[in-house]
Design a protein around this motif. Structure first.
Motif, short mmCIF file in Angstrom:
data_model
loop_
_atom_site.label_atom_id
_atom_site.label_comp_id
_atom_site.label_asym_id
_atom_site.label_seq_id
_atom_site.Cartn_x
_atom_site.Cartn_y
_atom_site.Cartn_z
N ASP A 22 1.84 -1.63 0.69
CA ASP A 22 1.88 -0.67 -0.40
C ASP A 22 2.01 -1.44 -1.71
O ASP A 22 2.95 -2.24 -1.85
CB ASP A 22 3.08 0.26 -0.19
N PRO A 23 1.11 -1.24 -2.66
CA PRO A 23 1.15 -2.01 -3.91
C PRO A 23 2.48 -1.90 -4.64
O PRO A 23 2.94 -2.88 -5.24
CB PRO A 23 0.01 -1.41 -4.75
N ASP A 24 3.12 -0.74 -4.59
CA ASP A 24 4.42 -0.59 -5.27
C ASP A 24 5.49 -1.45 -4.62
O ASP A 24 6.32 -2.05 -5.31
CB ASP A 24 4.85 0.88 -5.29
N LEU A 25 5.50 -1.51 -3.29
CA LEU A 25 6.48 -2.36 -2.60
C LEU A 25 6.22 -3.84 -2.88
O LEU A 25 7.16 -4.61 -3.09
CB LEU A 25 6.44 -2.10 -1.09
N ARG A 27 4.82 -5.07 -5.58
CA ARG A 27 5.24 -5.28 -6.97
C ARG A 27 6.75 -5.42 -7.06
O ARG A 27 7.28 -6.30 -7.73
CB ARG A 27 4.74 -4.14 -7.86
N ARG A 28 7.48 -4.54 -6.34
CA ARG A 28 8.94 -4.59 -6.37
C ARG A 28 9.45 -5.92 -5.81
O ARG A 28 10.42 -6.48 -6.33
CB ARG A 28 9.54 -3.42 -5.58
N GLU A 30 7.90 -8.81 -5.91
CA GLU A 30 7.65 -9.81 -6.95
C GLU A 30 8.66 -9.69 -8.08
O GLU A 30 9.14 -10.71 -8.60
CB GLU A 30 6.24 -9.67 -7.50
N GLU A 31 9.00 -8.47 -8.46
CA GLU A 31 9.98 -8.25 -9.52
C GLU A 31 11.36 -8.77 -9.15
O GLU A 31 12.16 -9.11 -10.02
CB GLU A 31 10.06 -6.77 -9.89
#
Length: 121
Positions: A22-25, A27-28, A30-31
């Motif tokens: 999931d792109p949001d997961l 991204r999280r 990486e953040e």
């Protein structure tokens, strides 16, 4: 994930994350400072053999995961952990793998080591 990677001593660990694609997961992760080379995005459940291979190849000595039941492959994760100790329970479980030298993941049980956290399983 943030409760572990931001805990005291966590900076002494090398963190790896396996998450659903999931792109949001992603991204999280990486953040939270997880390098892309330490992120594995794949749809579960994951077999015992693949868990063992991934943890061995990454040099993981501690795994943090949620107890996702049979549907999420929790039994295969527990079996892949082998004779090591379960060092936490409840919604999040942590397995100290048999190759652990006692320094198993800052937020879980001390300083140092390589930790795999599983997100969105």
């Amino acid at each position: 994930m943030s409760q572990f990677v931001q805990a005291p001593g966590a900076e002494q660990c090398q963190w790896f994350v396996r998450l659903t694609p999931d792109p949001d997961l992603f991204r999280r992760a990486e953040e939270q400072g997880i390098p892309r080379k330490n992120i594995c995005a794949m749809q579960g459940p994951i077999s015992r053999g693949l868990n063992e291979a991934l943890w061995r190849d990454w040099g993981i000595d501690c795994v943090i995961t949620k107890d996702s039941g049979d549907v999420g492959g929790f039994a295969d994760k527990a079996a892949a952990a082998g004779p090591g100790d379960t060092v936490a329970g409840g919604e999040a479980a942590a397995f100290r793998l048999s190759l652990c030298d006692g320094g198993c993941g800052g937020a879980v049980a001390g300083a140092g080591g390589s930790v795999a956290a599983e997100v969105g399983c």
